[in-house]
Scaffold this active site. Structure first.
Site, short mmCIF file in Angstrom:
data_model
loop_
_atom_site.label_atom_id
_atom_site.label_comp_id
_atom_site.label_asym_id
_atom_site.label_seq_id
_atom_site.Cartn_x
_atom_site.Cartn_y
_atom_site.Cartn_z
N CYS A 155 0.82 -1.22 0.00
CA CYS A 155 0.00 0.00 0.00
C CYS A 155 0.85 1.27 0.00
O CYS A 155 0.34 2.35 -0.29
CB CYS A 155 -0.94 0.02 1.21
N HIS A 207 -9.65 2.26 -2.25
CA HIS A 207 -8.22 2.12 -1.94
C HIS A 207 -7.57 1.20 -2.98
O HIS A 207 -7.42 0.00 -2.75
CB HIS A 207 -8.11 1.54 -0.53
#
Length: 379
Positions: A86, A334
Site C-alpha cells: 500500500c 483504496h
C-alpha cells in the site's frame, strides 16, 4: 529545505470498484493516459528523465517502462517499478525525490492497481499428482513465521479494540467520509484532477444515504464480537495516480505554483498491527521537520478502516474531522499501490488548485507493520 523537489502537477483516474466500472481496464491502460497527460502539461517535456511507478501483483515485467513507451515518451526515458504494497505510490515519490537530487529535470511518479485484471498466482501444491498440480496463492506472508502476521482487516479490528474505538464512532466516521465524497463529487471538486479512462469519468464507490444508522445494520466480518464491517472498511479497487516532479532549481525558473516536499519518512513498526504503522512514520516526520498536528492546512491520512484510522489520528494528535475533508478511501476506494499518489493528488487539489496555500500531510499504513508519511508546502 528550499532545495527539495517540487510537485508541479498531479492527476488520477476515476477510482472503480473491483469488477465494476473499470473491470476491463488493464493496469497499463490506467497508467498510460496519466503519463501522456502529464507529459503534455510538462513545461519542458524533453527534460523528462524517468517514470517511477508503484504496483503490486501486476503483470510483471517493468510496468513503468512499458507505460512510458506506450504514452509516447522518448525511448531514452527510463522506467522503474517498485512494490511496497500500500506504500508503493509514496515509495515511487521518494525514489523520484532521490533521482532528482542526482539528475535535474522532470520525473513522473505514482502508482497503479487493477484489482479486476491482475494475474492470479499459483504454487505447485507439492502433491503426488505431478508437476501440473497447482494451488492458488492468495496471500503472501509479510513477516517470518516467528512473528504474528494477521490480515489487515483482523489487525484493524484489534487496533480499534485496543485503542477504545467503538463501533458507533467507526460507523459515524465512515458515513461522514461518504457524505463528504458525495458532496465533492457533485460539486465537481474532483473534476480537475481526474483523467477519464474507458469512458469512466467519476469515482464509482461513494454512496448517497450512507448514514450511521444504516451502517449499524452491517455485521462484523473479521472476528466474532468485532467492530469492523464491510461498510466501515475501504473497498478493493482499480485506479492510478501520478505526479509531475522537478528539482528546486528547475522549478525556480518556471514561475509555477507547486508542492515542495519538506520531508518524507518510511519506517517500520509492529508487524502484528500493520494498520498502526503510519503512527511512528508521522511522529518521526514531526521530529525531523519540527512541525506538529496544528501546522498542516490539509491532511490526507489513508482511511483503510474506520477503526484503524481513528486510532491513528488520535495517536498523532489530529482531530478526525480534519482528515480527508473532501472524502477519503472509505468512500472513494483504496487501489492499493496507487493510494499514496492519490493522497498527494488530493493535497495538490486542495492546496494548489483551490489556492488555499499552506502545508499538507499525507500518510499511509503498509502491510508488514510499516508506515509512510510525507509533508509538503505550497511554494
Amino acid at each position: 529545505m528550499s532545495n527539495q523537489p517540487v510537485i508541479i502537477d498531479a492527476v488520477r483516474t476515476p477510482i472503480g470498484t473491483e469488477h465494476g466500472a473499470l473491470k476491463h481496464a488493464t493496469v497499463d491502460q490506467l497508467v498510460t493516459p496519466l503519463i501522456a497527460e502529464l507529459a503534455a502539461r510538462c513545461p519542458a517535456p524533453e527534460q523528462i528523465e524517468q517514470v517511477i511507478l508503484g504496483n503490486l501483483r501486476g503483470p510483471g515485467g517493468n510496468l513503468a517502462r512499458y507505460c512510458a513507451l506506450d504514452a509516447g515518451l522518448p525511448q531514452r526515458v527510463t522506467g522503474l517499478t517498485v512494490d511496497q504494497q500500500c506504500g508503493a505510490g509514496l515509495a515511487a515519490v521518494e525514489c523520484a525525490r532521490g533521482a532528482l537530487a542526482l539528475n535535474p529535470g522532470f520525473v513522473l511518479a505514482g502508482g497503479a492497481q487493477s484489482a479486476s485484471t491482475q494475474p492470479r498466482t499459483f504454487w505447485p501444491d507439492g502433491s503426488t499428482a505431478g508437476p501440473d498440480a497447482l494451488e492458488e496463492f492468495t496471500r503472501a506472508p509479510f513477516v517470518p513465521e516467528r512473528f504474528d502476521d494477521p490480515g489487515m482487516g483482523l489487525a484493524a479490528d484489534l487496533v480499534a479494540a485496543e485503542h477504545g474505538i467503538g463501533r458507533q464512532r467507526q460507523d459515524a466516521y465512515a458515513a461522514r467520509s461518504h457524505e463528504r465524497a458525495v458532496r465533492s463529487l457533485y460539486a465537481g471538486t474532483f473534476d480537475a484532477e481526474i483523467v477519464p479512462v474507458a469512458d469512466v469519468r467519476s469515482d464509482e464507490r461513494p454512496r448517497r444515504g450512507f448514514t450511521a444508522e444504516r451502517l449499524a445494520r452491517f455485521r462484523p466480518i473479521f472476528r466474532d464480537g468485532g467492530t469492523v464491517t464491510a461498510a466501515n472498511s475501504c473497498g478493493v479497487n482499480d485506479g492510478a495516480a501520478m505526479v509531475l516532479m522537478t528539482d528546486a532549481e528547475t522549478h525556480a525558473g518556471l514561475g509555477l505554483p507547486g508542492l515542495r516536499i519538506l520531508d518524507a519518512v518510511t519506517i517500520g513498526g509492529m508487524p502484528a498491527r500493520p494498520g498502526f504503522g503510519l503512527v511512528p512514520a508521522v511522529r518521526k516526520l514531526y521530529e525531523r521537520t519540527g512541525l506538529g498536528p496544528g501546522d498542516f492546512d490539509a491532511v490526507e491520512c489513508n482511511e483503510a478502516f474506520a477503526g484503524q484510522i481513528l486510532a491513528c489520528l488520535d495517536a498523532i494528535g489530529i482531530p478526525d474531522e480534519r482528515n480527508c475533508v473532501q472524502g477519503g478511501a472509505l468512500a472513494l476506494g483504496h487501489p492499493w499501490a496507487a493510494t499514496g499518489a492519490v493522497l498527494l493528488t488530493r493535497l495538490f487539489t486542495q492546496l494548489v488548485r483551490e489556492e488555499r496555500g499552506g502545508r499538507g500531510l499525507a500518510a499511509i499504513a503498509i502491510a508488514g507493520g510499516m508506515g509512510a508519511a510525507i509533508a509538503v508546502e505550497v511554494c
